[in-house]
Write a protein that holds these residues in place. Structure first.
Motif, PDB file in Angstrom:
ATOM      1  N   THR A 287       0.857  -1.184   0.000  1.00 58.22           N
ATOM      2  CA  THR A 287       0.000   0.000   0.000  1.00 58.22           C
ATOM      3  C   THR A 287       0.895   1.237   0.000  1.00 58.22           C
ATOM      4  OG1 THR A 287      -1.619   1.268   1.276  1.00 58.22           O
ATOM      5  CG2 THR A 287      -0.132  -0.109   2.542  1.00 58.22           C
TER       6      THR A 287
ATOM      7  N   SER B  37      -0.500   3.986   1.505  1.00 56.15           N
ATOM      8  CA  SER B  37      -1.237   4.805   2.471  1.00 56.15           C
ATOM      9  C   SER B  37      -0.294   5.424   3.506  1.00 56.15           C
ATOM     10  CB  SER B  37      -2.276   3.922   3.178  1.00 56.15           C
ATOM     11  OG  SER B  37      -2.623   4.495   4.416  1.00 56.15           O
ATOM     12  N   GLU B  38      -0.307   6.733   3.585  1.00 63.00           N
ATOM     13  CA  GLU B  38       0.564   7.439   4.539  1.00 63.00           C
ATOM     14  C   GLU B  38       0.209   7.059   5.975  1.00 63.00           C
ATOM     15  OE1 GLU B  38       1.207  11.330   3.254  1.00 63.00           O
ATOM     16  OE2 GLU B  38       2.558  11.841   4.896  1.00 63.00           O
ATOM     17  N   ASP B  39      -1.088   6.973   6.243  1.00 61.88           N
ATOM     18  CA  ASP B  39      -1.522   6.622   7.595  1.00 61.88           C
ATOM     19  C   ASP B  39      -1.033   5.219   7.974  1.00 61.88           C
ATOM     20  OD1 ASP B  39      -2.740   9.024   7.982  1.00 61.88           O
ATOM     21  OD2 ASP B  39      -4.731   8.344   7.350  1.00 61.88           O
ATOM     22  N   TYR B  40      -1.056   4.315   7.001  1.00 58.35           N
ATOM     23  CA  TYR B  40      -0.590   2.944   7.285  1.00 58.35           C
ATOM     24  C   TYR B  40       0.851   2.978   7.793  1.00 58.35           C
ATOM     25  CZ  TYR B  40       0.058  -2.097   6.739  1.00 58.35           C
ATOM     26  OH  TYR B  40       0.307  -3.444   6.979  1.00 58.35           O
ATOM     27  N   TYR B  41       1.702   3.741   7.097  1.00 62.37           N
ATOM     28  CA  TYR B  41       3.121   3.761   7.495  1.00 62.37           C
ATOM     29  C   TYR B  41       3.334   4.508   8.805  1.00 62.37           C
ATOM     30  CZ  TYR B  41       3.905   1.165   3.395  1.00 62.37           C
ATOM     31  OH  TYR B  41       3.843   0.142   2.495  1.00 62.37           O
ATOM     32  N   HIS B  42       2.536   5.535   9.033  1.00 58.20           N
ATOM     33  CA  HIS B  42       2.629   6.250  10.300  1.00 58.20           C
ATOM     34  C   HIS B  42       2.306   5.280  11.448  1.00 58.20           C
ATOM     35  CE1 HIS B  42       2.514   9.755  12.928  1.00 58.20           C
ATOM     36  NE2 HIS B  42       1.446   9.212  13.488  1.00 58.20           N
ATOM     37  N   GLN B  43       1.242   4.518  11.279  1.00 60.44           N
ATOM     38  CA  GLN B  43       0.834   3.566  12.320  1.00 60.44           C
ATOM     39  C   GLN B  43       1.861   2.437  12.465  1.00 60.44           C
ATOM     40  OE1 GLN B  43      -3.104   2.585  10.882  1.00 60.44           O
ATOM     41  NE2 GLN B  43      -3.751   4.707  11.088  1.00 60.44           N
TER      42      GLN B  43
END
Ligand code: PA5
Length: 441
Positions: free
Chosen positions: A116, A118-124
């Motif tokens: 993915t 997804s920026e949020d995915y990597y932040h999490q």
């Protein structure tokens, strides 16, 4: 040994014995082409003999790598996309507890990245990795795919700042091409432990190489049994030209007959949520292998009874585009009974004494009969249980049937030229060097 049974009871009114007899020569010819290696895409047939030809030293080395890394990590991050992660995830999620993420375990918990943007995915993900010990497998056959390259850059920087460069390089395992690609070059320069994806094995057929074996073994599962299942299924698939006795030929025949009759969508159905990623792996296998030249069955998947309450209406009464392939598992690994309740306010005392598995099987049978009655051909693939051995059989069965089915359809099942179109547009939009002045299309 073959644990897999093709059951056509709910298919008979849609596919006759005569039709099977008529298509058999085509299917057997497709199988011969596959084994002779004289068809389209024949540079990518390494998977056919892989279960038998895989060097035992590779399996031993994978186990050694697990023994080295597992004691010091809680999470194993598998970075890869498409065929570089779906097979491992299919097997691991089929075998592990639904609640493995929050349960104590003696084995590392496998998590995924590179599938993915997804920026949020990597932040999490980074927040999780901040707080826990981990190691990484970075997997890319080409070594140039953008999504895993971006994920690896992010995770590598985190790993190096958390553990220092020297320790980080011991916590990264690269799985890639023997000679080419950016990942290969990074791995050589940084001295990462490395495994090779054979030239003649395409991504979606690579689960029985270290691509799948390392994450599966890291999660604590038995890769010897997985490979044995695949070997035993290979014997049967390669050995028999009898379309009714060879499950892969039978499946390939049925899906091509149905496709020619206008059934353009195949729904792989399970009654166990743990098989969701087996369906995801299967969708890639069949979608990328057959969906080309304006042809191919659209692979879709459903998890029942959950999806009976969302998609059930369409399947029962919507446009008759589809057929269903049920994966039916005889026995669960555990037992839960419905407790008695004298008041019976919920009205379910009639279920007393039954296990949930019996109830689930009755839901399955009821669904097959209802869908057949609604005009949907239903094929059942029955297995006794879900374990490494049976999963090895299912994997090889689906791979072999895919090769035969693709050749019967008349396409090259081993390329994926269409995947490049989005990449080219993305590179133009992002200004990748070399794409200047090119048109979006
Ligand atoms: O089956 C395939 O070849 C593809 O789906 C690839 O697995 C996917 O595109 C990832 O490619 P790579 O492993 O080169 O990063």
């Amino acid at each position: 040994m073959n644990d897999l049974r093709i059951d056509t009871e709910h298919l008979r009114q849609f596919v006759s014995d005569d039709e099977i007899r008529q298509i058999s020569p085509e299917v057997v010819a497709a199988k011969r082409t596959l084994l002779a290696g004289d068809g389209k895409g024949n540079d990518f047939l390494g998977w056919v003999n892989l279960p038998d030809e895989l060097d035992p030293a590779i399996v031993a080395s994978v186990k050694k790598e697990v023994a080295r890394l597992a004691p010091k990590i809680r999470f194993f991050v598998v970075i890869g996309i498409g065929g570089s992660y779906l097979g491992a995830r299919a097997v691991i999620e089929a075998l592990q507890s639904e609640f493995a993420a929050v349960l104590p375990s003696q084995h590392p918990y496998v998590i995924y990245a590179g599938h993915t943007l997804s920026e949020d995915y990597y932040h999490q993900l980074l927040a999780l990795l901040d707080a826990n010990d981990y190691a990484v497998a970075v997997i890319s056959k080409s070594g140039t795919t953008t999504e895993p390259a971006v994920a690896f850059r992010i995770v590598k920087a985190h790993l190096e700042s958390k553990y220092g460069k020297a320790e980080a390089s011991q916590r990264i395992v690269a799985i890639t091409d023997a000679r080419r690609g950016a990942l290969h070059d990074i791995a050589v320069q940084e001295h990462y432990p490395m495994y090779v994806i054979p030239d003649n094995v395409g991504g979606r057929f690579s689960v029985l190489t270290p691509v799948g074996l390392l994450p599966i073994a890291m999660a604590g599962y038995n890769i010897d049994a997985l490979l044995q299942g695949a070997r035993d299924m290979r014997q049967l698939c390669v050995g028999s030209d009898d379309v009714l006795a060879n499950p892969a030929l039978h499946y390939a025949a049925i899906r091509n007959i149905l496709y020619r009759k206008g059934r353009k969508v195949e729904m792989l159905v399970n009654f166990l949520p743990s098989l969701k990623f087996l369906s995801e792996w299967w969708k890639q296998l069949y979608g990328e292998s057959e969906g080309k030249e304006g042809k191919g069955i659209l692979p879709h998947s459903l998890s029942f009874t959950t999806d009976l309450h969302s998609m059930g209406q369409y399947v029962q009464q919507g446009e008759r585009l589809m057929f269903e392939t049920f994966i039916s598992v005889d026995k669960p690994s555990s037992k839960v009974e419905i407790p008695s309740d004298e008041q019976n306010l919920d009205g379910i005392n009639y279920l007393l004494g039954k296990t949930l598995n019996e109830i689930n099987h009755n839901a399955e049978l009821g669904t097959m009969i209802a869908h057949r009655g609604g005009g949907v051909p239903v094929l059942k693939i029955q297995v006794p249980r879900v374990d490494e051995y049976v999963l090895g059989q299912l994997i090889y069965f689906f791979e072999f049937a895919c090769g035969v089915s693709g050749y019967t359809l008349g396409v090259n099942p081993f390329d994926q030229p269409g995947v490049e179109a989005y990449k080219k547009n993305m590179f133009i939009l992002l200004g990748k060097p070399g794409y200047e002045g090119q048109q979006l299309a």
